[in-house]
Design a protein around this motif. Structure first.
Motif, short mmCIF file in Angstrom:
data_model
loop_
_atom_site.label_atom_id
_atom_site.label_comp_id
_atom_site.label_asym_id
_atom_site.label_seq_id
_atom_site.Cartn_x
_atom_site.Cartn_y
_atom_site.Cartn_z
N GLN A 21 0.82 -1.22 0.00
CA GLN A 21 0.00 0.00 0.00
C GLN A 21 0.86 1.26 0.00
N GLY A 22 0.40 2.24 -0.74
CA GLY A 22 1.02 3.55 -0.74
C GLY A 22 2.00 3.80 -1.87
N THR A 23 2.57 2.77 -2.44
CA THR A 23 3.60 2.98 -3.46
C THR A 23 3.03 3.49 -4.78
N TRP A 24 1.70 3.46 -4.92
CA TRP A 24 1.08 4.04 -6.13
C TRP A 24 1.33 5.54 -6.23
N GLY A 78 -7.16 4.01 -1.56
CA GLY A 78 -7.24 3.23 -2.80
C GLY A 78 -6.95 1.77 -2.61
N LEU A 79 -7.29 1.24 -1.42
CA LEU A 79 -6.97 -0.14 -1.09
C LEU A 79 -8.08 -1.06 -1.63
N GLN A 80 -7.85 -1.55 -2.84
CA GLN A 80 -8.73 -2.51 -3.51
C GLN A 80 -10.15 -1.99 -3.70
N VAL A 81 -10.28 -0.69 -3.78
CA VAL A 81 -11.54 -0.06 -4.16
C VAL A 81 -11.19 1.33 -4.71
N GLN A 309 -1.30 -0.80 5.27
CA GLN A 309 -0.94 -2.22 5.42
C GLN A 309 -1.70 -2.85 6.57
N LEU A 310 -1.78 -2.13 7.69
CA LEU A 310 -2.47 -2.68 8.85
C LEU A 310 -3.97 -2.79 8.60
N SER A 311 -4.53 -1.81 7.87
CA SER A 311 -5.96 -1.88 7.57
C SER A 311 -6.27 -3.06 6.66
#
Length: 456
Positions: A21-24, A78-81, A309-311
């Motif tokens: 997560q976040g590297t986008w 933007g985590l899978q949505v 990542q934790l979420s």
């Protein structure tokens, strides 16, 4: 003994934030182009240039469990949505390539097996036999509610559901049309031999399907079958059905145990140990020197959204850690189920109490290999020796993660005989196993065949 080539798949998702997560947000990252078909076509061509076996799409059909009480974090990061249907891309990616397999995840929850079987057969025809199905049940309560259920079906009941689901599809793919039923004789005007097309007349706890299958036999009939269940029921299901199993073992010893266990189970179900290929999920950071690679990994770490990542982990396991500070020692938490997480990282930080930040960092880096192309090749050889047949390559960036692997690591692997230099002919199944285009007779799907010649 000469080296055996490893198999390679690119582990992606038709979304922005998949695993790391976040590297986008990095200037060179293009994950935000996921709505653009050219984005995926360009990636598929890069993978084929590197002689990858497949592009492997993950998928979900619902939101993860709440984090800090709701789903705000997933949308904001933007985590899978948003998340698009990967199967829609399959025909276009196949048209743009010649050999690359297209594997996509589809849950038994999201579509009736009759229509799913029809869509798969259509795609298998369109791709000339390059389709793979990653069979999943469902572990997200929101997904269950999206499809009209009151809540999440109990774990073992989900696998009983999956047993019937695949049974219906096997009957349609393997048992409905005999091999020579489609005649297309212009002189007689007979298009198909009616006597060689059969209704399946399935009647089970969840489904009643008369048939026949509306699609004539595709190049593979049944698509190549992936599965990723790690539970007791999931391992048994994989042992009976899967041809490729995606694993995320935390270390070499665990990979050896995981692969041996499922192979043992496969033998008990009348299959051979080599009927299943195991793909380990790994992430690679490569540079010309080890020091440069480590500096590059450290720079990447600065972009990781550790709260994201934790979420992701919280949402997947259904334990909301969002109300805790990232620097909270996990030993101080009283959340039910936390002991399993303590076990994951107990050796990670031996000199101090592990925190939730350590957990988040672990989820982003535990399967990471950092080094020169030669060092990465050495590590991949170790994974192979542990029982792994292939690598499902995770990305920090698209397309950079894959371009660097293809340009710098693949040539070293090819020199060592650890990566293929040319594709085998035929379907995806034959490319992976070299035994023909169809499932072997010892697979449970074969028991539904009426007349299929030359299948070993």
């Amino acid at each position: 003994m000469p080296a055996r080539p490893l198999h390679f798949a690119a582990f992606v998702m038709n979304t922005t934030g998949h695993i790391i997560q976040g590297t986008w947000r990095r200037p060179t990252a293009r994950q935000t182009d996921f709505n653009n078909l050219d984005h995926w076509v360009d990636l598929a061509r890069t993978l084929e240039r590197g002689k990858f076996d497949a592009i492997f799409f993950a998928d979900v059909v619902g939101l993860y469990a709440p984090y800090r009480g709701d789903e705000r974090k997933y949308f904001e990061s933007g985590l899978q949505v948003p998340s698009n249907d990967p199967s829609v891309l399959a025909a276009a990616l196949a048209y743009a390539t010649e050999n690359l397999g297209i594997a996509f995840t589809a849950s038994i929850l999201q579509e009736h097996p009759f229509n799913f079987a029809r869509r798969i057969s259509t795609l298998d025809h369109a791709t000339k036999g390059r389709i793979a199905w990653n069979i999943v049940t469902n572990y997200l309560p929101n997904a269950s509610r999206n499809f009209g259920l009151d809540g999440l079906t109990k774990h073992d009941e989900r696998y009983a559901w999956a047993d019937e689901y695949v049974d219906v599809t096997y009957k349609l793919w393997e048992g409905s049309w005999e091999e020579d039923a489609l005649i297309q004789d212009r002189e007689t005007g007979i298009h198909a031999d009616y006597d060689k097309v059969h209704r399946i007349n399935h009647a089970g706890p969840r489904y009643t399907v008369e048939g026949p299958h509306l699609v004539s036999p595709s190049p593979q009939r049944t698509p190549l079958l992936f599965q990723a269940g790690a539970s007791e029921a999931g391992r048994t299901f994989a042992a009976k059905n899967a041809e490729a199993v995606f694993i995320q073992s935390p270390n070499l010893a665990s990979a050896g145990r995981d692969t041996a266990d499922i192979r043992d189970r496969a033998e008990r179900h009348g299959r051979r140990r080599d009927d299943i290929k195991f793909f380990q999920g790994l992430y690679v950071v490569v540079a010309s020197t080890e020091a440069e690679a480590r500096a590059k990994a450290a720079e990447l770490d600065e972009w990781i959204d550790y709260d994201g990542q934790l979420s992701h982990m919280s949402g997947a396991v259904g334990i909301d850690f969002g109300h805790e500070d990232l620097d909270t020692p996990i030993g101080e938490l009283r959340t039910e189920g936390v002991q399993s997480i303590v076990g994951w990282i107990k050796d990670l930080v031996p000199d101090r109490p592990a925190t939730l930040r350590d957990v988040a960092h672990y989820t982003a880096t535990n399967s990471r290999i950092v080094g020169t192309p030669e060092q990465i090749a050495d590590k991949l050889a170790e994974w192979q020796a542990a029982g792994v047949d292939g690598i499902n390559l995770v990305n920090a960036e698209i397309p950079t993660s894959y371009e660097e692997f293809v340009d710098h690591v693949i040539p070293v692997l090819q020199e060592r005989g650890l990566a293929q230099t040319e594709y085998a002919g035929g379907t995806l199944r034959n490319k992976l196993f070299g035994r023909g285009d169809r499932l072997p007779e010892r697979h449970p799907a074969a028991g539904h065949r009426k007349s299929v010649a030359n299948v070993r």
